[in-house]
Design an enzyme around this catalytic site. Structure first.
Site, PDB file in Angstrom:
ATOM      1  N   GLY A 132       0.800  -1.224   0.000  1.00  0.00           N
ATOM      2  CA  GLY A 132       0.000   0.000   0.000  1.00  0.00           C
ATOM      3  C   GLY A 132       0.830   1.269   0.000  1.00  0.00           C
ATOM      4  O   GLY A 132       0.413   2.299  -0.539  1.00  0.00           O
ATOM      5  N   ASP A 133       2.010   1.203   0.598  1.00  0.00           N
ATOM      6  CA  ASP A 133       2.842   2.406   0.708  1.00  0.00           C
ATOM      7  C   ASP A 133       3.862   2.507  -0.421  1.00  0.00           C
ATOM      8  O   ASP A 133       4.865   3.200  -0.278  1.00  0.00           O
ATOM      9  CB  ASP A 133       3.540   2.422   2.083  1.00  0.00           C
ATOM     10  CG  ASP A 133       4.448   1.224   2.281  1.00  0.00           C
ATOM     11  OD1 ASP A 133       4.321   0.234   1.510  1.00  0.00           O
ATOM     12  OD2 ASP A 133       5.299   1.248   3.194  1.00  0.00           O
ATOM     13  N   GLU A 134       3.602   1.796  -1.512  1.00  0.00           N
ATOM     14  CA  GLU A 134       4.480   1.903  -2.689  1.00  0.00           C
ATOM     15  C   GLU A 134       3.613   2.284  -3.892  1.00  0.00           C
ATOM     16  O   GLU A 134       3.221   1.438  -4.689  1.00  0.00           O
ATOM     17  CB  GLU A 134       5.232   0.572  -2.906  1.00  0.00           C
ATOM     18  CG  GLU A 134       6.185   0.272  -1.753  1.00  0.00           C
ATOM     19  CD  GLU A 134       6.661  -1.175  -1.700  1.00  0.00           C
ATOM     20  OE1 GLU A 134       6.510  -1.896  -2.698  1.00  0.00           O
ATOM     21  OE2 GLU A 134       7.178  -1.582  -0.635  1.00  0.00           O
ATOM     22  N   ASN A 192       2.444  -9.805  -0.406  1.00  0.00           N
ATOM     23  CA  ASN A 192       3.562 -10.481  -1.064  1.00  0.00           C
ATOM     24  C   ASN A 192       4.212 -11.537  -0.165  1.00  0.00           C
ATOM     25  O   ASN A 192       5.344 -11.963  -0.399  1.00  0.00           O
ATOM     26  CB  ASN A 192       4.608  -9.469  -1.543  1.00  0.00           C
ATOM     27  CG  ASN A 192       5.470 -10.022  -2.672  1.00  0.00           C
ATOM     28  OD1 ASN A 192       5.013 -10.855  -3.452  1.00  0.00           O
ATOM     29  ND2 ASN A 192       6.724  -9.583  -2.745  1.00  0.00           N
ATOM     30  N   ARG A 193       3.484 -11.953   0.868  1.00  0.00           N
ATOM     31  CA  ARG A 193       3.885 -13.097   1.706  1.00  0.00           C
ATOM     32  C   ARG A 193       2.712 -14.055   1.875  1.00  0.00           C
ATOM     33  O   ARG A 193       2.761 -14.951   2.691  1.00  0.00           O
ATOM     34  CB  ARG A 193       4.319 -12.630   3.110  1.00  0.00           C
ATOM     35  CG  ARG A 193       5.403 -11.567   3.147  1.00  0.00           C
ATOM     36  CD  ARG A 193       6.769 -12.111   2.738  1.00  0.00           C
ATOM     37  NE  ARG A 193       7.790 -11.076   2.905  1.00  0.00           N
ATOM     38  CZ  ARG A 193       8.049 -10.113   2.025  1.00  0.00           C
ATOM     39  NH1 ARG A 193       7.370 -10.072   0.876  1.00  0.00           N
ATOM     40  NH2 ARG A 193       8.978  -9.208   2.252  1.00  0.00           N
ATOM     41  N   HIS A 232       7.147  -2.244  -7.326  1.00  0.00           N
ATOM     42  CA  HIS A 232       7.381  -1.915  -5.925  1.00  0.00           C
ATOM     43  C   HIS A 232       8.253  -0.672  -5.819  1.00  0.00           C
ATOM     44  O   HIS A 232       8.749  -0.154  -6.828  1.00  0.00           O
ATOM     45  CB  HIS A 232       8.077  -3.087  -5.222  1.00  0.00           C
ATOM     46  CG  HIS A 232       7.216  -4.308  -5.119  1.00  0.00           C
ATOM     47  ND1 HIS A 232       6.635  -4.713  -3.939  1.00  0.00           N
ATOM     48  CD2 HIS A 232       6.824  -5.200  -6.068  1.00  0.00           C
ATOM     49  CE1 HIS A 232       5.927  -5.813  -4.158  1.00  0.00           C
ATOM     50  NE2 HIS A 232       6.024  -6.128  -5.439  1.00  0.00           N
ATOM     51  N   TYR A 292      17.588 -10.853  -0.302  1.00  0.00           N
ATOM     52  CA  TYR A 292      17.130 -11.386   0.988  1.00  0.00           C
ATOM     53  C   TYR A 292      15.966 -12.317   0.736  1.00  0.00           C
ATOM     54  O   TYR A 292      15.091 -12.000  -0.054  1.00  0.00           O
ATOM     55  CB  TYR A 292      16.785 -10.296   2.004  1.00  0.00           C
ATOM     56  CG  TYR A 292      15.522  -9.508   1.754  1.00  0.00           C
ATOM     57  CD1 TYR A 292      14.292  -9.948   2.248  1.00  0.00           C
ATOM     58  CD2 TYR A 292      15.554  -8.307   1.063  1.00  0.00           C
ATOM     59  CE1 TYR A 292      13.143  -9.214   2.045  1.00  0.00           C
ATOM     60  CE2 TYR A 292      14.411  -7.565   0.855  1.00  0.00           C
ATOM     61  CZ  TYR A 292      13.204  -8.028   1.337  1.00  0.00           C
ATOM     62  OH  TYR A 292      12.075  -7.308   1.117  1.00  0.00           O
ATOM     63  N   GLU A 314      11.629  -3.086  -8.484  1.00  0.00           N
ATOM     64  CA  GLU A 314      11.732  -1.986  -7.527  1.00  0.00           C
ATOM     65  C   GLU A 314      12.090  -0.769  -8.364  1.00  0.00           C
ATOM     66  O   GLU A 314      13.189  -0.698  -8.925  1.00  0.00           O
ATOM     67  CB  GLU A 314      12.838  -2.281  -6.507  1.00  0.00           C
ATOM     68  CG  GLU A 314      12.660  -3.599  -5.754  1.00  0.00           C
ATOM     69  CD  GLU A 314      11.650  -3.489  -4.616  1.00  0.00           C
ATOM     70  OE1 GLU A 314      11.168  -2.363  -4.328  1.00  0.00           O
ATOM     71  OE2 GLU A 314      11.331  -4.526  -4.013  1.00  0.00           O
TER      72      GLU A 314
HETATM   73 ZN   LIG Z   1       7.006  -3.760  -2.145  1.00  0.00          ZN
END
Ligand SMILES: [Zn+2]
Ligand SMILES: *[C@@H]1O[C@H](CO)[C@@H](O)[C@H](O)[C@H]1NC(C)=O
Ligand SMILES: *[C@@H]1O[C@H](CO)[C@@H](O)[C@H](O)[C@H]1NC(C)=O
Length: 485
Positions: A132-134, A192-193, A232, A292, A314
């Protein structure tokens, strides 16, 4: 019975004469991919959740409100989607794949010269705003849709995409998170998890899955996407599978299509204004697990379960850049986005599979020798579209139950190649036309079993006719006193 076998032999031989195969229609001189060399010296880790902890939460939220100025609200976005559809009605369609936890429709724009129709073409999807914050992705995706609409029949890439791809764009997968200016959805779940994971069972209960995740999963049951990307923010890099490792440790964990993914990741980063210049990520690309590891991500699930090659892009270091920077970000990403979509037409191998006996399209499986990965051709047209890194030799294998597998060697150059297959049913042997020991196989295509019955009836009638003729001849003979001369 001798007659029957003779007829069968004859008919099968005739059938097999009709069998033939084509493969590897074009072969362009191989070139060496410009983007070799996987990076194995990545050193940084993702710091997506790093917040400035020195400021209070209220202040933080106030700052976010300030930052979101100039960005579309959820209703602005919905209006923009509908306005796009009205403006470009001849080459688009809008549909919803479900609703968020708070009931916001998840609108998708499909762009194609035949939107909503099935064609023997690859499909590509873009998903923005997973977190939501992207929010940069959702803005760029609206710009992308409108740019393609405005440049159809003017720009070659726009035209190629509209004519040859079904491009589906979901600008926001997480409108609730956006509304709350936070990463997770309204149930506090990181989408995304939330996908089934290849190693760990934590997301295996479909009932517990978030509506946004379910919507994506059932969307992909209906449409077979060749490739996709989710957008993202928080870094500048094209991330590719695998995202997770079996032992939860961080290292380069290559998926079977590592080379293919490095190719399409590099395609993105090198068309981007400065992604490939990254000092943090060589070539501007990274293996997810090397950066990661994450579990339950959308990207790996796409590759494993949907035959879809997905990148996680990204696209800006700053998650909430000032809205005045959005046109610049669009310019930075525009050619990357267009070339990535076009790659499902301009790269890799494409073709159709037919059966040799009646020309029926066969939804066969396509694999590449040495790459442990299989894609399926479409059910309707038996078309397949498979991305592959250029500049290599490949052996392409088509497999279909009830048919003999066929393989062909190709040299894939910088351009896409067409590799069609015509498969022979296991009953006939294409090479010499003789009957195989295939009566042991209880497989008989429907028309062959019908033919068999017809031949059986015909043979029976033949025998019957001869017997009757013989008998009447006999009778005639008996009635004559002397032979006629
Ligand atoms: Zn993201
Ligand atoms: C790319 O350009 C942006 C905007 O000018 C800048 O903030 C960023 O640091 C650059 N990144 C790289 C890797 O050059
Ligand atoms: C191929 O991949 C499957 C999972 O998709 C795995 O179960 C199998 O062991 C792999 N085979 C080889 C030879 O690596």
């Amino acid at each position: 019975m001798k007659n029957l076998i003779a007829i069968l032999f004859l008919s099968l031989h005739l059938c097999s004469l009709l069998n033939f195969s084509i493969a590897g229609r074009s072969s362009i001189a191989s070139g060496v991919s410009g983007f070799a060399n996987p990076s194995v010296t990545l050193r940084s880790s993702r710091h997506l959740l790093a917040e400035d902890s020195k400021i209070s939460l209220e202040e933080h939220l106030r700052n976010l409100e300030e930052l979101s100025k100039g960005y579309m609200t959820n209703s602005d976005l919905e209006n923009a989607i509908m306005a796009f559809n009205r403006r470009c009605s001849s080459i688009s369609r809008v549909y919803s794949i479900g609703k968020s936890v708070e009931g916001v429709p998840l609108w998708v724009m499909e762009i194609s010269d035949k939107p909503g129709k099935q064609e023997a073409e690859p499909a590509f999807k873009f998903i923005g705003n997973v977190h939501g914050d992207e929010p940069v992705g959702r803005e760029l995706l609206m710009l992308l849709a409108n740019w393609i609409c405005d440049n159809y029949m003017k720009d070659p890439l726009a035209t190629l995409i509209v004519d040859n791809v079904h491009l589906h764009i979901l600008p926001s997968m997480n409108p609730d998170g956006f509304q709350k200016r936070r990463r997770v959805n309204a149930n506090n779940i990181d989408l995304n998890r939330d996908f089934p994971d290849q190693f760990f069972p934590m997301n295996d209960d479909h009932g517990l899955r978030q509506p946004e995740t379910k919507a994506i999963m059932s969307w992909m049951e209906g449409i077979h996407f060749t490739a996709s990307a989710s957008l993202h923010g928080g870094a500048l890099v094209a991330n590719y599978p695998w995202d997770g490792t079996e032992d939860k440790k961080k290292y380069y964990f290559a998926c079977p299509d590592d080379e293919t993914f490095r190719y399409i990741g590099s395609l993105y980063s090198h068309h981007h204004r400065n992604m490939s210049l990254s000092t943090e990520f060589p070539e501007g690309i990274t293996n997810g697990a090397h950066w990661y590891p994450i579990y339950g991500g959308m990207q790996d699930w796409n590759y494993i379960h949907a035959g879809c090659f997905e990148l996680t892009l990204e696209i800006s270091d700053n998650k909430w850049p000032n809205a005045t920077e959005l046109p610049t970000l669009w310019e930075y990403n525009k050619m990357s986005m267009l070339h990535l979509v076009a790659s499902v037409v301009k790269a890799g191998i494409h073709g159709k599979i037919f059966s040799s006996d009646h020309g029926k399209p066969l939804p066969a499986s396509i694999a590449i020798k040495g790459i442990n990965y299989t894609i399926k051709a479409g059910e309707t047209f038996a078309d397949y579209h498979r991305l592959l890194a250029p500049g290599n030799n490949y052996e392409v294998v088509a497999t279909m139950p009830g048919y003999k597998s066929k393989s062909t060697h190709i040299i894939l150059g910088e351009e896409a190649m067409t590799v069609d297959f015509i498969l022979d049913p296991v009953i006939a042997n294409a090479d010499d036309g003789f009957l195989q020991k295939s009566w042991d196989n209880n497989f008989l295509p429907w028309w062959q079993s019908k033919l068999f019955i017809m031949i059986l009836i015909l043979t029976f009638l033949c025998i019957l006719r001869r017997r009757l003729l013989n008998r009447s001849k006999h009778r005639q003979n008996a009635g004559l006193k002397r032979p006629q001369l």
